[in-house]
Motif scaffolding. Structure first.
Motif, PDB file in Angstrom:
ATOM      1  N   ALA A 220       0.860  -1.188   0.000  1.00 28.73           N
ATOM      2  CA  ALA A 220       0.000   0.000   0.000  1.00 28.73           C
ATOM      3  C   ALA A 220       0.895   1.236   0.000  1.00 28.73           C
ATOM      4  N   HIS A 221       1.172   1.748  -1.177  1.00 25.63           N
ATOM      5  CA  HIS A 221       2.148   2.816  -1.326  1.00 25.63           C
ATOM      6  C   HIS A 221       1.683   4.141  -0.733  1.00 25.63           C
ATOM      7  N   LEU A 222       2.658   4.926  -0.286  1.00 30.90           N
ATOM      8  CA  LEU A 222       2.424   6.337   0.029  1.00 30.90           C
ATOM      9  C   LEU A 222       2.162   7.095  -1.266  1.00 30.90           C
ATOM     10  N   ALA A 223       2.862   6.749  -2.308  1.00 29.19           N
ATOM     11  CA  ALA A 223       2.712   7.395  -3.618  1.00 29.19           C
ATOM     12  C   ALA A 223       1.321   7.145  -4.182  1.00 29.19           C
ATOM     13  N   VAL A 224       0.714   8.187  -4.727  1.00 26.75           N
ATOM     14  CA  VAL A 224       1.243   9.512  -5.007  1.00 26.75           C
ATOM     15  C   VAL A 224       0.532  10.580  -4.148  1.00 26.75           C
ATOM     16  N   HIS A 225       0.255  10.223  -2.906  1.00 33.14           N
ATOM     17  CA  HIS A 225      -0.340  11.160  -1.955  1.00 33.14           C
ATOM     18  C   HIS A 225       0.687  12.242  -1.628  1.00 33.14           C
ATOM     19  N   VAL A 226       0.204  13.435  -1.312  1.00 29.20           N
ATOM     20  CA  VAL A 226       1.123  14.496  -0.915  1.00 29.20           C
ATOM     21  C   VAL A 226       1.685  14.214   0.472  1.00 29.20           C
ATOM     22  N   GLY A 227       2.793  14.882   0.767  1.00 29.32           N
ATOM     23  CA  GLY A 227       3.393  14.788   2.086  1.00 29.32           C
ATOM     24  C   GLY A 227       3.006  15.989   2.930  1.00 29.32           C
ATOM     25  N   ASN A 228       3.955  16.531   3.662  1.00 28.74           N
ATOM     26  CA  ASN A 228       3.685  17.634   4.579  1.00 28.74           C
ATOM     27  C   ASN A 228       3.615  18.975   3.861  1.00 28.74           C
ATOM     28  N   GLU A 229       2.893  19.902   4.474  1.00 24.56           N
ATOM     29  CA  GLU A 229       2.808  21.254   3.931  1.00 24.56           C
ATOM     30  C   GLU A 229       4.212  21.847   3.825  1.00 24.56           C
ATOM     31  N   GLY A 230       4.475  22.512   2.710  1.00 24.17           N
ATOM     32  CA  GLY A 230       5.794  23.085   2.472  1.00 24.17           C
ATOM     33  C   GLY A 230       6.647  22.216   1.580  1.00 24.17           C
ATOM     34  N   LYS A 231       6.372  20.922   1.583  1.00 19.06           N
ATOM     35  CA  LYS A 231       7.035  20.001   0.643  1.00 19.06           C
ATOM     36  C   LYS A 231       6.026  18.915   0.258  1.00 19.06           C
ATOM     37  N   TRP A 232       4.931  19.406  -0.344  1.00 14.63           N
ATOM     38  CA  TRP A 232       3.827  18.513  -0.694  1.00 14.63           C
ATOM     39  C   TRP A 232       4.301  17.336  -1.546  1.00 14.63           C
ATOM     40  N   LEU A 233       5.110  17.653  -2.561  1.00 14.68           N
ATOM     41  CA  LEU A 233       5.525  16.637  -3.527  1.00 14.68           C
ATOM     42  C   LEU A 233       7.024  16.416  -3.422  1.00 14.68           C
ATOM     43  N   GLU A 234       7.443  15.152  -3.410  1.00 16.31           N
ATOM     44  CA  GLU A 234       8.857  14.835  -3.310  1.00 16.31           C
ATOM     45  C   GLU A 234       9.212  13.677  -4.239  1.00 16.31           C
ATOM     46  N   ASN A 250       5.091  21.574 -10.364  1.00 18.51           N
ATOM     47  CA  ASN A 250       4.399  20.651  -9.469  1.00 18.51           C
ATOM     48  C   ASN A 250       3.940  19.396 -10.207  1.00 18.51           C
ATOM     49  N   ARG A 251       3.369  19.599 -11.376  1.00 15.49           N
ATOM     50  CA  ARG A 251       2.954  18.447 -12.184  1.00 15.49           C
ATOM     51  C   ARG A 251       4.189  17.636 -12.596  1.00 15.49           C
ATOM     52  N   ARG A 252       5.299  18.290 -12.827  1.00 16.58           N
ATOM     53  CA  ARG A 252       6.533  17.596 -13.204  1.00 16.58           C
ATOM     54  C   ARG A 252       7.010  16.688 -12.066  1.00 16.58           C
ATOM     55  N   THR A 253       6.985  17.208 -10.840  1.00 13.27           N
ATOM     56  CA  THR A 253       7.383  16.381  -9.696  1.00 13.27           C
ATOM     57  C   THR A 253       6.394  15.246  -9.487  1.00 13.27           C
ATOM     58  N   TYR A 254       5.111  15.541  -9.658  1.00 10.78           N
ATOM     59  CA  TYR A 254       4.099  14.488  -9.544  1.00 10.78           C
ATOM     60  C   TYR A 254       4.368  13.379 -10.558  1.00 10.78           C
ATOM     61  N   GLY A 295      -7.961  21.691  -4.430  1.00 10.10           N
ATOM     62  CA  GLY A 295      -8.515  21.632  -3.084  1.00 10.10           C
ATOM     63  C   GLY A 295      -7.477  21.237  -2.047  1.00 10.10           C
ATOM     64  N   PRO A 296      -7.922  20.915  -0.828  1.00 11.05           N
ATOM     65  CA  PRO A 296      -6.994  20.546   0.254  1.00 11.05           C
ATOM     66  C   PRO A 296      -6.164  19.311  -0.104  1.00 11.05           C
ATOM     67  N   HIS A 297      -4.889  19.368   0.238  1.00 16.08           N
ATOM     68  CA  HIS A 297      -3.973  18.240  -0.006  1.00 16.08           C
ATOM     69  C   HIS A 297      -3.992  17.801  -1.468  1.00 16.08           C
ATOM     70  N   HIS A 298      -4.116  18.763  -2.396  1.00 16.72           N
ATOM     71  CA  HIS A 298      -4.143  18.376  -3.799  1.00 16.72           C
ATOM     72  C   HIS A 298      -2.742  18.014  -4.277  1.00 16.72           C
ATOM     73  N   ASN A 299      -2.700  17.051  -5.188  1.00 13.30           N
ATOM     74  CA  ASN A 299      -1.401  16.501  -5.602  1.00 13.30           C
ATOM     75  C   ASN A 299      -1.080  16.740  -7.068  1.00 13.30           C
ATOM     76  N   TRP A 300      -1.909  17.528  -7.781  1.00 13.39           N
ATOM     77  CA  TRP A 300      -1.705  17.819  -9.195  1.00 13.39           C
ATOM     78  C   TRP A 300      -1.916  16.592 -10.076  1.00 13.39           C
ATOM     79  N   GLY A 301      -2.621  15.568  -9.554  1.00 10.21           N
ATOM     80  CA  GLY A 301      -2.998  14.431 -10.376  1.00 10.21           C
ATOM     81  C   GLY A 301      -4.164  14.808 -11.270  1.00 10.21           C
ATOM     82  N   SER A 302      -4.433  13.963 -12.251  1.00 18.11           N
ATOM     83  CA  SER A 302      -5.484  14.271 -13.228  1.00 18.11           C
ATOM     84  C   SER A 302      -6.435  13.095 -13.393  1.00 18.11           C
ATOM     85  N   ASN A 303      -7.727  13.379 -13.292  1.00 15.91           N
ATOM     86  CA  ASN A 303      -8.761  12.369 -13.550  1.00 15.91           C
ATOM     87  C   ASN A 303      -9.402  12.557 -14.928  1.00 15.91           C
TER      88      ASN A 303
END
Length: 558
Positions: A220-234, A250-254, A295-303
């Motif tokens: 059950a991966h952490l990816a691709v959920h965001v992390g902590n505020e200030g470094k959402w994507l890593e 941001n989309r590039r890091t995602y 929205g909150p905790h958005h990760n720049w993913g696309s549906n």
């Protein structure tokens, strides 16, 4: 007709063993590797028609297996994971609301879950990655719920490198380390990238596994959920640098995060082959819900092109990326549009490994889909209650090809959101079918498959799996359930939920409403809980998130 069907099944089984004679037609209980991505968007894998992020391993898995194009989950992580492990709708568990947050006493209710059923069948059981089903007491944690071993984190997210999970609770910031080996904080693993770390651990489990014992492993991966505020994507910078065609940083890091997720699947597949386990293994890959693009905790993913995001009951929130691969599938390399819900995996996989369904909880909501998957037979599932939330008064039901939505979530803020293709931030890319065959999964599947797929086959399956919205000239009747309206859609014809048909089919609306009322009878009110941060504060447990109730023994501070 019945006799003819039986002879076809027998003939198919004979052919099946003949096709796989060179890999010693599988005997014994199959191994099960169940991979869950977190917040992965519908448009973020190649096999759904996107050229933005190459996912050659995931695509090879899908094309050589079965693409599940009508797979539904819940719209949040905790409810989806609860539904997966219990085989029950979250509304029957009191978990139909939002996900569990730290310092909450809520947890997965008592009762046997998937890991325990597999353990009773003689399986070695492992959970790698995310739990997110409560940890106020040790009895709520994975190694007390049927998993022989756990390597992962308790909360909804953690940092990808330092494994510190930061939360704002009662207007105050709380931070704690969140990575464990069984019950002990795994301090020495800090600094390693989470997706790679979980893949390495899964590979290590496979390499050390005794092949005389069947394996059940959930990754059950952490990816691709965001992390902590200030470094959402890593993501590792060298991976980010591969996506210079994506202009939005941001989309590039995602994209790099998705790419690392794809690499991890290739690594697990290679390990299974090296251990000679693949010929008798079932691999499932799903996302727990849609991407939170905004929205909150958005990760720049696309549906794209689906309407809605995580936390909505529109297709973008609950219709998820999913596929299954196994040499045990007689009819594979196809796109299935049969309804399948995340609760179905428990009875389906239990049947696949030779379990007797009569030993499962009689109140199970999941439906055994194994024969449907193996032989491409019609699914027994005709409807899916996507959720009934008595607090928000939000509900949705997929009924055959119809879908009804009542009420709204998040004050309706994202009801009008349609998945953006994000093309304005992407340089034109070609879909690389050669990379699919050259990927670890592609190379191995080609050896196992008695009739290897061509790149033309990939393109054909991809076209079938790619959803299209209504034609530009087609009539549309917009509907926003936040206004109090009841919205009805014909999903196969209108997967983007643009044309409301409620006023044209009132009898259908009445029938689906009655079905929702019937399902409502089994609803358990949401588990009420309070925030107990005074006792759950990580500083009380060597600055790690830790069970805090019933802490009379030394294990509580381990």
């Amino acid at each position: 007709m019945l006799l003819e069907t039986r002879w076809n099944l027998i003939f198919g089984c004979v052919l099946f063993c003949g096709f796989f004679e060179k890999i010693h037609c599988a005997t014994g209980q199959p191994n099960v590797v169940f991979i869950v991505a977190d917040d992965l968007g519908w448009n973020d894998v190649g096999f759904h028609g996107s050229n933005q992020i190459p996912t050659p391993n995931i695509d090879a898995l899908a094309y050589n297996g079965i693409i599940l194009n009508s797979h539904y989950s819940q719209s949040f992580g905790t409810p989806s994971r609860a539904a997966l492990l219990t085989g029950k709708y979250p509304m029957k568990l009191g978990l139909q609301g939002p996900s569990i947050t730290p310092a909450e006493g809520r947890s997965l209710p008592e009762g046997k879950i998937m890991s325990e059923y597999f353990k009773d069948m003689g399986y070695a059981t492992h959970l790698v990655g995310k739990w997110h089903l409560g940890h106020s007491r040790w009895n709520d944690t994975p190694t007390f719920r049927g998993f022989d071993h756990f390597f992962g984190f308790y909360n909804g997210f953690t940092s990808y490198y330092d494994y510190v999970s930061n939360w704002k609770i009662n207007d105050k910031e709380y931070s704690g380390f969140d990575l464990r080996r069984d019950t002990v904080p795994s301090w020495n693993d800090a600094g390693k990238y989470a997706t790679d770390l979980f893949a390495e651990h899964a590979v290590d489990v496979i390499q050390k596994h005794n092949v005389n014992t069947p394996l059940f492993m959930m990754i059950a991966h952490l990816a691709v959920h965001v992390g902590n505020e200030g470094k959402w994507l890593e993501a590792p910078q060298e991976t980010v640098n591969k996506f210079k065609h994506i202009r939005d940083p941001n989309r590039r890091t995602y994209a790099a995060m998705v790419s690392k997720l794809d690499d991890s699947i290739g690594a697990v597949f290679e390990a299974l082959e090296a251990k000679n386990m693949l010929q008798n293994t079932i691999v499932v890959f799903i996302s727990d819900n849609g991407a939170p693009t905004v929205g909150p905790h958005h990760n720049w993913g696309s549906n794209y092109p689906l309407r809605g995001i995580k936390d909505t009951l529109f297709e973008g929130g609950v219709r998820t990326v999913a596929c299954i691969w196994s040499p045990l599938l007689v009819q594979s390399s196809r796109v299935s549009t049969d309804l399948i819900h995340i609760t179905d995996w428990l009875p389906t996989l239990f049947t696949a490994v030779g379990g007797d369904l009569s030993v499962l909880d009689p109140d199970l909501d999941g439906i055994d889909q194994w024969s449907s998957l193996v032989y491409d037979l019609p699914s027994a599932r005709n409807d899916i209650p996507l959720n009934i939330d008595e607090k928000t008064r939000n509900a949705a039901l997929r009924f055959s090809y119809w879908k009804l939505i009542v009420g709204t979530s998040g004050n309706g803020s994202y009801n009008g959101y349609f998945g953006a293709p994000l093309n304005e931030n992407i340089e034109e890319q070609q879909y690389n079918t050669s990379a699919i065959n050259d990927s670890p999964v592609g190379r191995i599947a080609k050896k196992i498959n008695y009739n290897p797929l061509s790149e033309t086959d990939f393109d054909g399956l991809r076209r079938v799996a790619t959803l299209k919205c209504l034609d530009a000239k087609a009539k549309r009747n917009p509907c926003d359930p936040a206004s109090g309206a009841v919205c009805l859609y014909n999903i196969p014809n209108d997967p983007c939920e643009e044309n409301d048909l409620a006023k044209f089919f009132p009898s259908v609306v009445r029938r689906i409403k009655r079905t929702l009322v019937d399902y409502r009878q089994g609803l358990v009110p949401q588990i009420e809980t309070s925030i107990d941060i005074e006792n759950a504060d990580p500083k009380l447990f060597q600055f790690a998130w830790n069970p805090w109730r019933d802490c009379s023994d030394a294990a509580c501070t381990s």
